[in-house]
Write a protein that holds these residues in place. Sequence first.
Motif, PDB file in Angstrom:
ATOM      1  N   MET A   1       0.887  -1.225   0.620  1.00 19.90           N
ATOM      2  CA  MET A   1      -0.230  -0.169  -0.184  1.00 19.90           C
ATOM      3  C   MET A   1       0.924   1.615   0.153  1.00 19.90           C
ATOM      4  O   MET A   1       2.429   1.483   1.115  1.00 19.90           O
ATOM      5  CB  MET A   1      -0.651   0.128   1.478  1.00 19.90           C
ATOM      6  N   ALA A   2       0.678   2.275  -0.899  1.00 19.56           N
ATOM      7  CA  ALA A   2       1.399   3.427  -0.573  1.00 19.56           C
ATOM      8  C   ALA A   2       1.423   4.172   0.389  1.00 19.56           C
ATOM      9  O   ALA A   2       0.478   3.827   1.348  1.00 19.56           O
ATOM     10  CB  ALA A   2       0.798   4.375  -2.216  1.00 19.56           C
ATOM     11  N   LYS A   3       1.927   4.890   0.375  1.00 16.98           N
ATOM     12  CA  LYS A   3       2.425   5.850   1.446  1.00 16.98           C
ATOM     13  C   LYS A   3       2.114   7.104   1.023  1.00 16.98           C
ATOM     14  O   LYS A   3       2.813   7.790  -0.391  1.00 16.98           O
ATOM     15  CB  LYS A   3       3.437   5.997   2.863  1.00 16.98           C
ATOM     16  N   TYR A   4       1.135   8.184   1.238  1.00 21.26           N
ATOM     17  CA  TYR A   4       0.782   9.091   0.455  1.00 21.26           C
ATOM     18  C   TYR A   4       1.319  10.594   1.590  1.00 21.26           C
ATOM     19  O   TYR A   4       1.240  10.756   3.477  1.00 21.26           O
ATOM     20  CB  TYR A   4      -0.929   9.717   0.291  1.00 21.26           C
ATOM     21  N   VAL A   5       1.547  12.012   1.332  1.00 23.67           N
ATOM     22  CA  VAL A   5       1.841  13.088   1.396  1.00 23.67           C
ATOM     23  C   VAL A   5       0.675  14.509   0.811  1.00 23.67           C
ATOM     24  O   VAL A   5       0.883  14.391   0.087  1.00 23.67           O
ATOM     25  CB  VAL A   5       3.089  13.266   1.478  1.00 23.67           C
ATOM     26  N   LEU A   6       0.463  14.849   1.743  1.00 21.03           N
ATOM     27  CA  LEU A   6      -0.178  16.171   0.989  1.00 21.03           C
ATOM     28  C   LEU A   6       1.392  16.944   1.384  1.00 21.03           C
ATOM     29  O   LEU A   6       1.658  17.660   2.523  1.00 21.03           O
ATOM     30  CB  LEU A   6      -1.188  17.019   1.789  1.00 21.03           C
ATOM     31  N   GLN A   7       1.477  18.098   0.040  1.00 21.05           N
ATOM     32  CA  GLN A   7       1.804  18.955  -0.159  1.00 21.05           C
ATOM     33  C   GLN A   7       1.385  20.119  -0.795  1.00 21.05           C
ATOM     34  O   GLN A   7       0.967  20.347  -1.433  1.00 21.05           O
ATOM     35  CB  GLN A   7       3.081  18.750  -1.124  1.00 21.05           C
ATOM     36  N   ILE A   8       1.665  21.288   0.365  1.00 22.35           N
ATOM     37  CA  ILE A   8       0.502  22.899   0.003  1.00 22.35           C
ATOM     38  C   ILE A   8       1.590  23.151  -0.988  1.00 22.35           C
ATOM     39  O   ILE A   8       2.916  23.791  -0.369  1.00 22.35           O
ATOM     40  CB  ILE A   8      -0.106  23.222   1.239  1.00 22.35           C
ATOM     41  N   VAL A   9       1.546  22.850  -2.027  1.00 19.92           N
ATOM     42  CA  VAL A   9       2.370  23.982  -3.266  1.00 19.92           C
ATOM     43  C   VAL A   9       1.559  25.552  -3.470  1.00 19.92           C
ATOM     44  O   VAL A   9       2.473  26.604  -4.053  1.00 19.92           O
ATOM     45  CB  VAL A   9       2.052  23.448  -4.806  1.00 19.92           C
ATOM     46  N   GLU A  10       0.636  25.851  -2.916  1.00 20.37           N
ATOM     47  CA  GLU A  10      -0.184  27.841  -3.172  1.00 20.37           C
ATOM     48  C   GLU A  10      -0.470  27.995  -2.145  1.00 20.37           C
ATOM     49  O   GLU A  10      -1.444  26.746  -1.173  1.00 20.37           O
ATOM     50  CB  GLU A  10      -0.572  27.802  -4.891  1.00 20.37           C
ATOM     51  N   GLY A  11      -0.718  29.285  -1.221  1.00 22.81           N
ATOM     52  CA  GLY A  11      -1.131  29.799  -0.740  1.00 22.81           C
ATOM     53  C   GLY A  11      -0.298  30.395   0.580  1.00 22.81           C
ATOM     54  O   GLY A  11       0.933  29.819   0.590  1.00 22.81           O
ATOM     55  N   PRO A  12      -1.271  30.048   1.615  1.00 18.37           N
ATOM     56  CA  PRO A  12      -0.863  30.746   3.230  1.00 18.37           C
ATOM     57  C   PRO A  12      -0.013  30.131   3.750  1.00 18.37           C
ATOM     58  O   PRO A  12       1.269  30.049   4.371  1.00 18.37           O
ATOM     59  CB  PRO A  12      -1.634  31.402   3.782  1.00 18.37           C
ATOM     60  N   HIS A  13      -0.157  28.906   3.584  1.00 19.18           N
ATOM     61  CA  HIS A  13       0.930  27.905   4.456  1.00 19.18           C
ATOM     62  C   HIS A  13       1.791  26.863   2.931  1.00 19.18           C
ATOM     63  O   HIS A  13       1.703  25.509   3.441  1.00 19.18           O
ATOM     64  CB  HIS A  13      -0.156  26.564   4.993  1.00 19.18           C
ATOM     65  N   ALA A  14       2.181  27.494   1.874  1.00 16.59           N
ATOM     66  CA  ALA A  14       3.520  26.891   0.688  1.00 16.59           C
ATOM     67  C   ALA A  14       3.941  26.529   1.539  1.00 16.59           C
ATOM     68  O   ALA A  14       4.639  26.940   2.435  1.00 16.59           O
ATOM     69  CB  ALA A  14       2.722  27.885  -0.243  1.00 16.59           C
ATOM     70  N   GLY A  15       4.556  25.130   0.988  1.00 17.77           N
ATOM     71  CA  GLY A  15       5.469  24.490   1.910  1.00 17.77           C
ATOM     72  C   GLY A  15       5.141  23.564   2.908  1.00 17.77           C
ATOM     73  O   GLY A  15       6.263  22.301   2.959  1.00 17.77           O
ATOM     74  N   LYS A  16       4.439  23.624   3.605  1.00 13.80           N
ATOM     75  CA  LYS A  16       3.389  23.179   4.893  1.00 13.80           C
ATOM     76  C   LYS A  16       3.611  21.033   4.122  1.00 13.80           C
ATOM     77  O   LYS A  16       2.731  21.341   3.191  1.00 13.80           O
ATOM     78  CB  LYS A  16       2.881  22.775   5.741  1.00 13.80           C
ATOM     79  N   ARG A  17       3.546  20.736   4.850  1.00 14.41           N
ATOM     80  CA  ARG A  17       3.184  18.764   4.046  1.00 14.41           C
ATOM     81  C   ARG A  17       2.673  18.227   5.107  1.00 14.41           C
ATOM     82  O   ARG A  17       3.236  18.062   7.170  1.00 14.41           O
ATOM     83  CB  ARG A  17       5.269  18.115   4.255  1.00 14.41           C
ATOM     84  N   GLN A  18       2.392  17.227   5.169  1.00 24.40           N
ATOM     85  CA  GLN A  18       1.388  16.532   5.612  1.00 24.40           C
ATOM     86  C   GLN A  18       1.236  15.231   5.662  1.00 24.40           C
ATOM     87  O   GLN A  18       1.169  14.611   4.036  1.00 24.40           O
ATOM     88  CB  GLN A  18      -0.333  17.274   6.181  1.00 24.40           C
ATOM     89  N   GLU A  19       1.590  13.977   6.377  1.00 26.06           N
ATOM     90  CA  GLU A  19       2.208  12.458   6.185  1.00 26.06           C
ATOM     91  C   GLU A  19       0.735  12.698   6.429  1.00 26.06           C
ATOM     92  O   GLU A  19      -0.368  12.929   6.980  1.00 26.06           O
ATOM     93  CB  GLU A  19       3.116  12.185   7.099  1.00 26.06           C
TER      94      GLU A  19
END
Length: 154
Positions: A1-19
């Motif tokens: 099963m793949a593991k995913y990450v949410l990457q914020i690429v635009e907006g006030p929180h750009a650069g933030k990542r969440q597993e």
Amino acid sequence: MAKYVLQIVEGPHAGKRQELSTDLTIGRRAGCDLVLDQDEKLSGRHCEVVLEGGGVLLRDLDSTNGTRVDGKRVQELPIASGDRFQIGQSVILLVDSEAGDALVEAQTSIGIDAAVLARSRKRSPLALVSLLLLLVGGGAAWWFFLREDASVGP
């Protein structure tokens, strides 16, 4: 099963990542799993990302401004690695963490290039009118002075 990450690429929180190891809610409220409190266009509980059957499901939680994929408002939609969705001012990219950061970098640079391209396509109305006048003036000059059947004197 793949593991995913949410990457914020635009907006006030750009650069933030969440597993993404379990289902999570995204919104402005402190009770959400991913809190984006600086994005004023988000609802308190805006959407949720659900791990379902080896895939990922994006579900809007009746937010005021909606959840968008490819510019279209969606209520519920399966998404895959490389897909982007917009909530408020934030654009979030779903990344398969096994694919590494290469996808994140490629998707971010594509987004920037697309934004530059969109701005470069805008034309000033004054420039278009000037071009039109130049073409009409050139055609009129050809008609009166340079065509072969133009009469030359009396």
